[in-house]
Motif scaffolding. Structure first.
Motif, PDB file in Angstrom:
ATOM      1  N   ARG A  68     120.561 -25.446  36.046  1.00  0.00           N
ATOM      2  CA  ARG A  68     121.684 -25.508  36.987  1.00  0.00           C
ATOM      3  C   ARG A  68     121.259 -25.098  38.393  1.00  0.00           C
ATOM      4  NH1 ARG A  68     124.448 -22.508  32.684  1.00  0.00           N
ATOM      5  NH2 ARG A  68     124.011 -20.665  33.942  1.00  0.00           N
ATOM      6  N   GLY A  69     120.035 -24.621  38.506  1.00  0.00           N
ATOM      7  CA  GLY A  69     119.559 -24.155  39.807  1.00  0.00           C
ATOM      8  C   GLY A  69     120.183 -22.840  40.217  1.00  0.00           C
ATOM      9  N   ASP A  70     120.634 -22.045  39.231  1.00  0.00           N
ATOM     10  CA  ASP A  70     121.241 -20.750  39.544  1.00  0.00           C
ATOM     11  C   ASP A  70     120.256 -19.877  40.311  1.00  0.00           C
ATOM     12  OD1 ASP A  70     123.385 -21.593  38.056  1.00  0.00           O
ATOM     13  OD2 ASP A  70     123.234 -20.028  36.527  1.00  0.00           O
ATOM     14  N   PRO A  71     120.745 -19.171  41.316  1.00  0.00           N
ATOM     15  CA  PRO A  71     119.870 -18.217  42.000  1.00  0.00           C
ATOM     16  C   PRO A  71     119.413 -17.145  41.014  1.00  0.00           C
ATOM     17  CG  PRO A  71     122.047 -18.303  43.057  1.00  0.00           C
ATOM     18  CD  PRO A  71     122.086 -19.198  41.874  1.00  0.00           C
ATOM     19  N   ARG A  72     118.267 -16.601  41.293  1.00  0.00           N
ATOM     20  CA  ARG A  72     117.663 -15.638  40.378  1.00  0.00           C
ATOM     21  C   ARG A  72     116.993 -14.541  41.184  1.00  0.00           C
ATOM     22  NH1 ARG A  72     112.461 -17.645  36.783  1.00  0.00           N
ATOM     23  NH2 ARG A  72     111.595 -15.591  36.466  1.00  0.00           N
ATOM     24  N   GLU A  73     117.157 -13.327  40.703  1.00  0.00           N
ATOM     25  CA  GLU A  73     116.487 -12.186  41.327  1.00  0.00           C
ATOM     26  C   GLU A  73     116.200 -11.165  40.241  1.00  0.00           C
ATOM     27  OE1 GLU A  73     117.509  -8.488  44.312  1.00  0.00           O
ATOM     28  OE2 GLU A  73     118.760 -10.269  44.392  1.00  0.00           O
ATOM     29  N   GLU A  74     114.981 -10.654  40.206  1.00  0.00           N
ATOM     30  CA  GLU A  74     114.609  -9.630  39.237  1.00  0.00           C
ATOM     31  C   GLU A  74     113.920  -8.475  39.934  1.00  0.00           C
ATOM     32  OE1 GLU A  74     112.357 -12.550  38.799  1.00  0.00           O
ATOM     33  OE2 GLU A  74     113.858 -13.708  37.769  1.00  0.00           O
ATOM     34  N   VAL A  75     114.179  -7.287  39.414  1.00  0.00           N
ATOM     35  CA  VAL A  75     113.528  -6.097  39.937  1.00  0.00           C
ATOM     36  C   VAL A  75     113.178  -5.195  38.756  1.00  0.00           C
ATOM     37  CG1 VAL A  75     113.801  -4.031  41.356  1.00  0.00           C
ATOM     38  CG2 VAL A  75     114.825  -6.181  42.097  1.00  0.00           C
ATOM     39  N   ALA A  91     115.231  -2.112  34.522  1.00  0.00           N
ATOM     40  CA  ALA A  91     115.144  -3.343  35.314  1.00  0.00           C
ATOM     41  C   ALA A  91     116.542  -3.870  35.584  1.00  0.00           C
ATOM     42  CB  ALA A  91     114.321  -4.387  34.554  1.00  0.00           C
ATOM     43  N   ARG A  92     116.587  -4.785  36.524  1.00  0.00           N
ATOM     44  CA  ARG A  92     117.844  -5.497  36.766  1.00  0.00           C
ATOM     45  C   ARG A  92     117.517  -6.940  37.084  1.00  0.00           C
ATOM     46  NH1 ARG A  92     118.384  -5.109  42.480  1.00  0.00           N
ATOM     47  NH2 ARG A  92     117.192  -3.332  43.199  1.00  0.00           N
ATOM     48  N   MET A  93     118.476  -7.790  36.771  1.00  0.00           N
ATOM     49  CA  MET A  93     118.303  -9.222  36.980  1.00  0.00           C
ATOM     50  C   MET A  93     119.639  -9.809  37.379  1.00  0.00           C
ATOM     51  SD  MET A  93     116.895 -12.070  34.310  1.00  0.00           S
ATOM     52  CE  MET A  93     116.305 -13.636  34.937  1.00  0.00           C
ATOM     53  N   THR A  94     119.600 -10.721  38.317  1.00  0.00           N
ATOM     54  CA  THR A  94     120.791 -11.466  38.696  1.00  0.00           C
ATOM     55  C   THR A  94     120.581 -12.909  38.272  1.00  0.00           C
ATOM     56  OG1 THR A  94     121.209 -10.032  40.581  1.00  0.00           O
ATOM     57  CG2 THR A  94     122.241 -12.203  40.629  1.00  0.00           C
ATOM     58  N   MET A  95     121.508 -13.409  37.452  1.00  0.00           N
ATOM     59  CA  MET A  95     121.521 -14.820  37.067  1.00  0.00           C
ATOM     60  C   MET A  95     122.880 -15.109  36.445  1.00  0.00           C
ATOM     61  SD  MET A  95     119.185 -15.320  33.701  1.00  0.00           S
ATOM     62  CE  MET A  95     119.802 -14.760  32.139  1.00  0.00           C
ATOM     63  N   MET A  96     123.239 -16.367  36.378  1.00  0.00           N
ATOM     64  CA  MET A  96     124.516 -16.812  35.826  1.00  0.00           C
ATOM     65  C   MET A  96     125.698 -16.114  36.504  1.00  0.00           C
ATOM     66  SD  MET A  96     123.560 -17.370  31.766  1.00  0.00           S
ATOM     67  CE  MET A  96     123.571 -15.638  31.369  1.00  0.00           C
ATOM     68  N   GLY A  97     125.512 -15.796  37.792  1.00  0.00           N
ATOM     69  CA  GLY A  97     126.595 -15.185  38.556  1.00  0.00           C
ATOM     70  C   GLY A  97     126.872 -13.736  38.211  1.00  0.00           C
ATOM     71  N   ARG A  98     125.943 -13.104  37.525  1.00  0.00           N
ATOM     72  CA  ARG A  98     126.145 -11.725  37.102  1.00  0.00           C
ATOM     73  C   ARG A  98     124.930 -10.871  37.425  1.00  0.00           C
ATOM     74  NH1 ARG A  98     128.135 -13.148  31.038  1.00  0.00           N
ATOM     75  NH2 ARG A  98     130.319 -13.527  31.524  1.00  0.00           N
ATOM     76  N   ASN A  99     125.176  -9.591  37.558  1.00  0.00           N
ATOM     77  CA  ASN A  99     124.105  -8.611  37.701  1.00  0.00           C
ATOM     78  C   ASN A  99     123.922  -7.906  36.363  1.00  0.00           C
ATOM     79  OD1 ASN A  99     123.712  -9.048  40.507  1.00  0.00           O
ATOM     80  ND2 ASN A  99     125.528  -7.835  40.920  1.00  0.00           N
ATOM     81  N   TYR A 100     122.734  -7.979  35.817  1.00  0.00           N
ATOM     82  CA  TYR A 100     122.414  -7.331  34.552  1.00  0.00           C
ATOM     83  C   TYR A 100     121.573  -6.094  34.820  1.00  0.00           C
ATOM     84  CZ  TYR A 100     123.836 -11.713  32.374  1.00  0.00           C
ATOM     85  OH  TYR A 100     124.551 -12.808  31.966  1.00  0.00           O
ATOM     86  N   GLN A 101     121.921  -4.998  34.190  1.00  0.00           N
ATOM     87  CA  GLN A 101     121.149  -3.765  34.280  1.00  0.00           C
ATOM     88  C   GLN A 101     120.593  -3.489  32.896  1.00  0.00           C
ATOM     89  OE1 GLN A 101     124.120  -1.057  35.767  1.00  0.00           O
ATOM     90  NE2 GLN A 101     123.809  -1.741  37.857  1.00  0.00           N
ATOM     91  N   ASP A 102     119.264  -3.421  32.780  1.00  0.00           N
ATOM     92  CA  ASP A 102     118.593  -3.300  31.494  1.00  0.00           C
ATOM     93  C   ASP A 102     117.853  -1.979  31.349  1.00  0.00           C
ATOM     94  OD1 ASP A 102     119.320  -5.941  31.034  1.00  0.00           O
ATOM     95  OD2 ASP A 102     117.320  -6.751  31.372  1.00  0.00           O
TER      96      ASP A 102
END
Length: 127
Positions: A68-75, A91-102
């Motif tokens: 889908r070409g979703d923006p992506r960011e990982e740290v 870690a954290r990741m942004t994809m599918m319109g959400r911010n994930y904290q792992d």
């Protein structure tokens, strides 16, 4: 005590982790996760717990964010080792319109470092 080679190995593991999630590639993710993976979604109101096979079934059914070409960011915020056999990645990741904290616990196996537990929460994005 663990050192630079372990840090390099875990950062390589995390690259596969982020790529596997973004491309919904269960083959790549199986190289990241331990067979005894415990997956926990700790988001308020959405608690879920499952093992590796149930999680890989979910990954296989997902439309890959990459298509889908979703923006992506990982740290990778922090990597901590406790001796030679266990570690933790924050870690954290942004994809599918959400911010994930792992929070990912790691174990050093005969096949290298693997994620044994994945505990995460979703923080909705504020645009």
């Amino acid at each position: 005590m663990t050192g630079a080679p372990d840090e390099v190995a875990v950062r390589s593991l995390m690259k596969r982790y982020f790529d596997g999630l973004y491309h919904s590639d269960s083959t790549v993710l199986r190289s990241v996760f331990h067979d005894d993976l415990t997956y926990v979604n700790g988001t308020i109101g959405t608690y879920e717990h499952m093992g590796l096979e149930a999680y890989m079934t979910r990954i296989d059914a997902r439309t890959p964010p990459a298509t889908r070409g979703d923006p992506r960011e990982e740290v990778i915020e922090r990597v901590v080792f406790k001796g030679d056999q266990i570690g933790l990645v924050e870690a954290r990741m942004t994809m599918m319109g959400r911010n994930y904290q792992d929070l990912l616990t790691l174990i050093n196996t005969e096949d290298g470092w693997r994620v044994l537990t994945k505990v995460f929460s979703i923080v909705e994005r504020k645009e």
